[in-house]
Design a protein around this motif. Structure first.
Motif, PDB file in Angstrom:
ATOM      1  N   UNK A  69       0.822  -1.203   0.000  1.00 32.95           N
ATOM      2  CA  UNK A  69       0.000   0.000   0.000  1.00 32.95           C
ATOM      3  C   UNK A  69       0.860   1.259   0.000  1.00 32.95           C
ATOM      4  N   UNK A  70       1.943   1.243   0.746  1.00 38.39           N
ATOM      5  CA  UNK A  70       2.849   2.394   0.752  1.00 38.39           C
ATOM      6  C   UNK A  70       3.487   2.592  -0.623  1.00 38.39           C
ATOM      7  N   UNK A  71       3.863   1.492  -1.261  1.00 38.48           N
ATOM      8  CA  UNK A  71       4.450   1.604  -2.595  1.00 38.48           C
ATOM      9  C   UNK A  71       3.478   2.263  -3.560  1.00 38.48           C
ATOM     10  N   UNK A  72       2.200   1.901  -3.460  1.00 34.08           N
ATOM     11  CA  UNK A  72       1.212   2.519  -4.340  1.00 34.08           C
ATOM     12  C   UNK A  72       0.991   3.986  -4.000  1.00 34.08           C
ATOM     13  N   UNK A  73       1.034   4.318  -2.710  1.00 34.23           N
ATOM     14  CA  UNK A  73       0.929   5.715  -2.304  1.00 34.23           C
ATOM     15  C   UNK A  73       2.024   6.550  -2.955  1.00 34.23           C
ATOM     16  N   UNK A  74       3.258   6.068  -2.905  1.00 31.68           N
ATOM     17  CA  UNK A  74       4.380   6.836  -3.446  1.00 31.68           C
ATOM     18  C   UNK A  74       4.275   6.984  -4.959  1.00 31.68           C
ATOM     19  N   UNK A  75       3.691   5.985  -5.623  1.00 29.36           N
ATOM     20  CA  UNK A  75       3.513   6.090  -7.066  1.00 29.36           C
ATOM     21  C   UNK A  75       2.438   7.113  -7.417  1.00 29.36           C
ATOM     22  N   UNK A  76       1.366   7.127  -6.641  1.00 29.44           N
ATOM     23  CA  UNK A  76       0.258   8.031  -6.953  1.00 29.44           C
ATOM     24  C   UNK A  76       0.521   9.463  -6.480  1.00 29.44           C
ATOM     25  N   UNK A  77       1.187   9.619  -5.344  1.00 26.80           N
ATOM     26  CA  UNK A  77       1.469  10.943  -4.768  1.00 26.80           C
ATOM     27  C   UNK A  77       2.952  11.006  -4.407  1.00 26.80           C
ATOM     28  N   UNK A  78       3.823  11.252  -5.368  1.00 30.12           N
ATOM     29  CA  UNK A  78       5.273  11.142  -5.154  1.00 30.12           C
ATOM     30  C   UNK A  78       5.822  12.038  -4.049  1.00 30.12           C
ATOM     31  N   UNK A  79       5.157  13.156  -3.768  1.00 31.98           N
ATOM     32  CA  UNK A  79       5.694  14.060  -2.743  1.00 31.98           C
ATOM     33  C   UNK A  79       5.550  13.505  -1.329  1.00 31.98           C
ATOM     34  N   UNK A  80       4.837  12.395  -1.181  1.00 27.44           N
ATOM     35  CA  UNK A  80       4.731  11.760   0.143  1.00 27.44           C
ATOM     36  C   UNK A  80       5.922  10.850   0.445  1.00 27.44           C
ATOM     37  N   UNK A  81       6.716  10.520  -0.569  1.00 28.74           N
ATOM     38  CA  UNK A  81       7.854   9.623  -0.333  1.00 28.74           C
ATOM     39  C   UNK A  81       8.832  10.257   0.660  1.00 28.74           C
ATOM     40  N   UNK A  82       9.202   9.499   1.676  1.00 23.64           N
ATOM     41  CA  UNK A  82      10.108   9.988   2.691  1.00 23.64           C
ATOM     42  C   UNK A  82       9.444  10.842   3.762  1.00 23.64           C
TER      43      UNK A  82
END
Length: 571
Positions: free
Chosen positions: A449-462
């Protein structure tokens, strides 16, 4: 001063009275709606909630300084004079305020193709025609049919009430204003109107992901209900979803009642076939001429009611009905405010392009798309089943009070439906004392789920500083739904019937076969917030005498015509 998210209170020893005018089991939106409607007619009501806070799926919670809403992501029909606005203002005296989400109110990412749901039928129709010009005739026919389905829910609601007048009105309304397509499977109806599969997916995805079932089983009128529900836009409760239960608890207290938490009900007491009250888990007996169960039909009939002792067993009102799909919900705590992180006010729905695949497969063992990675349960590479699709919501971007209450922080949720059997091996284990394999499964699902979050909303990574995953076992523990279903019993074509005869759920009326016992909430009619409060209103109507009903509907009419105090929207 920031108000807490906890609503209701645990009773002091001996505080619960021996008798009330009415007892309500469960404090979700349906149960509290019934309680307020009764309280506004002068009834002293005790609401008993087994959780540590009231609100059911409208409650909020905090952990390590983060705050999340567990179930309310948006609500429609809150423009002036619209049904939810009228009911909200009546129930809370206008104390509950709502903030509009803006335009669009939803975004669908279907196999990488982006669609946005604009406010208004004209804009929605025009947007689809611009994108699929060859399907103009089918799109226009679709929206005409959606408009023709507007009377379906009122007709079904009237049909759930007792009394010859209500039944006759329901039959007349159904015959005159409910088209035969309303109760046919949504996929079948849409496929008969449009040929382009991409267009079909754009039309069907919201109902599938919001109602948690295949469009081959969902009746078309529920798709139409969603379009109508959000026709004028979507809103979010100011102050977060805990504001709903907080505002609803006040009228109950004003009439001498209370919302008690950490107070589970062990059983409903009967004198013959009449409900006489409840016994709490600690052995306390409470008498009441009116008992309302908003704890779900399954829990009511299979747990709370005594088993019949006669030679001939009573008919099972749940026979043939399916439980709805369970879900996992990833709660996210992020460093940074919503604007900095690019978090949208509207919701995101994400699929691989086929919204039905997961449900049509009978639900597989996975949560996310098939991919090439290991299956969550440790199966071979590539064995993960199709996803139900994902629903991403960020209440921090919707609530105008959020930034002042939580500067520099954001929270959000990712929801996905899962196979009912995925967590079956761990049933019977205790909260906070689960099997290591259960924790490993949660970790694998969280990673995906986190991997999909980062793909859909890249600014959330990190920027994800905290996360925790709620599972069907979590939902079953806190909300009491068997198997962790989000909407209780499935709302499918079998439940509603084919238009020629009653559906299986027609047996679950607010007035039960036990005198003095009533059902409230999602299982009475439909799922979601609107379904729950409608079920609560129907239960209150049935539980009141003729004078009380007259006062109830007079009060609602006054709210609808603006003669009662209301609350304005916030920008």
């Amino acid at each position: 001063m920031t108000r807490g998210v906890l609503v209701g209170r645990r009773p002091a020893p001996g505080e619960v009275a021996d008798a009330y005018d009415a007892v309500v089991i469960g404090s979700g939106a349906g149960g509290l709606t019934t309680a307020v409607c009764l309280a506004r007619q002068g009834r002293r009501v005790a609401v008993f909630e087994q959780h540590y806070t009231a609100g059911g799926y409208t409650h909020a919670y905090r952990r390590r300084g983060w705050e999340w809403d567990v179930g309310i992501h948006y609500v429609g029909q809150l423009a002036p004079r619209e049904p939810v606005r009228v009911l909200s203002d009546y129930l809370t005296g206008g104390a509950l305020r709502w903030a509009p989400l803006g335009d669009p109110y939803d975004e669908y990412r279907l196999g990488g193709e982006v669609h946005r749901a604009p406010v208004g039928f004209d804009a929605y129709r025009a947007g689809l025609i611009a994108r699929f010009p060859a399907e103009r005739a089918g799109i226009e026919a679709l929206f005409r049919l959606i408009a023709r389905c507007r009377a379906t829910m009122p007709a079904l609601a009237l049909g759930r009430l007792s009394g010859p007048v209500a039944r006759r009105l329901a039959r007349l309304l159904r015959a005159a204003a409910v088209p035969p397509e309303a109760l046919r499977p949504a996929r079948e109806v849409v496929a008969g109107l449009v040929r382009d599969e991409r267009l079909r997916q754009a039309v069907l995805t919201p109902s599938v992901l919001l109602l948690a079932d295949s469009s081959s089983r969902l009746p078309f009128f529920l798709l139409a209900v969603l379009f109508e529900h959000f026709r004028t836009g979507a809103w979010y409760p100011v102050g977060g979803s805990a504001a709903i239960a907080r505002a609803l608890a006040e009228p109950v207290r004003a009439a001498g009642g209370e919302v008690f938490v950490r107070t589970p009900v062990a059983r409903i007491t009967l004198d013959g076939t009449r409900a006489t009250g409840v016994v709490l888990a600690d052995g306390t007996r409470v008498r009441a001429p009116v008992v309302v169960s908003a704890a779900g039909a399954h829990h009511t009939y299979r747990t709370l009611l005594p088993r019949p002792s006669g030679a001939a067993p009573e008919p099972d009102p749940l026979e043939g009905l399916r439980n709805g799909y369970p879900f996992v919900l990833l709660f996210l705590g992020l460093d940074g405010d919503p604007a900095e992180l690019g978090l949208p006010r509207h919701n995101l729905m994400v699929t691989d392009g086929d919204c039905d695949a997961f449900f049509d497969a009978g639900a597989g063992k996975g949560v996310l798309d098939g991919g090439t990675g290991p299956a969550p349960g440790g199966g071979p590479a590539g064995s993960a089943a199709p996803t139900s699709g994902l629903f991403l919501s960020f209440s921090c971007a919707k609530d105008p009070t959020w930034t002042a209450r939580h500067p520099g922080r954001s929270t959000g949720e990712i929801l996905a439906f899962v196979d009912p059997e995925l967590f079956a091996p761990f049933r019977g284990s205790r909260w906070r004392d689960r099997d290591p394999e259960y924790l490993a499964l949660k970790a694998a699902l969280t990673e995906r789920l986190l991997d999909r979050l980062y793909r859909e909303l890249p600014r959330t990574r990190g920027r994800v500083a905290y996360h925790e995953l709620g599972t069907p076992l979590t939902a079953e523990h806190f909300a009491g739904w068997p198997g962790g279903s989000l909407y209780g019993l499935a709302k499918d074509v079998a439940a509603f019937g084919d238009g020629h005869g009653p559906g299986l759920a027609d047996r679950l009326r607010p007035r039960t076969a036990h005198e003095g016992l009533y059902l409230s909430g999602q299982d009475v009619l439909a799922g979601g917030f609107m379904g729950a409060v409608t079920g609560g209103l129907l239960a209150a109507h049935e539980a009141l005498d003729r004078r009380g009903r007259a006062r109830l509907w007079t009060g609602l009419l006054a709210s609808a015509t603006g003669r009662s105090r209301g609350a304005s929207d916030l920008a």
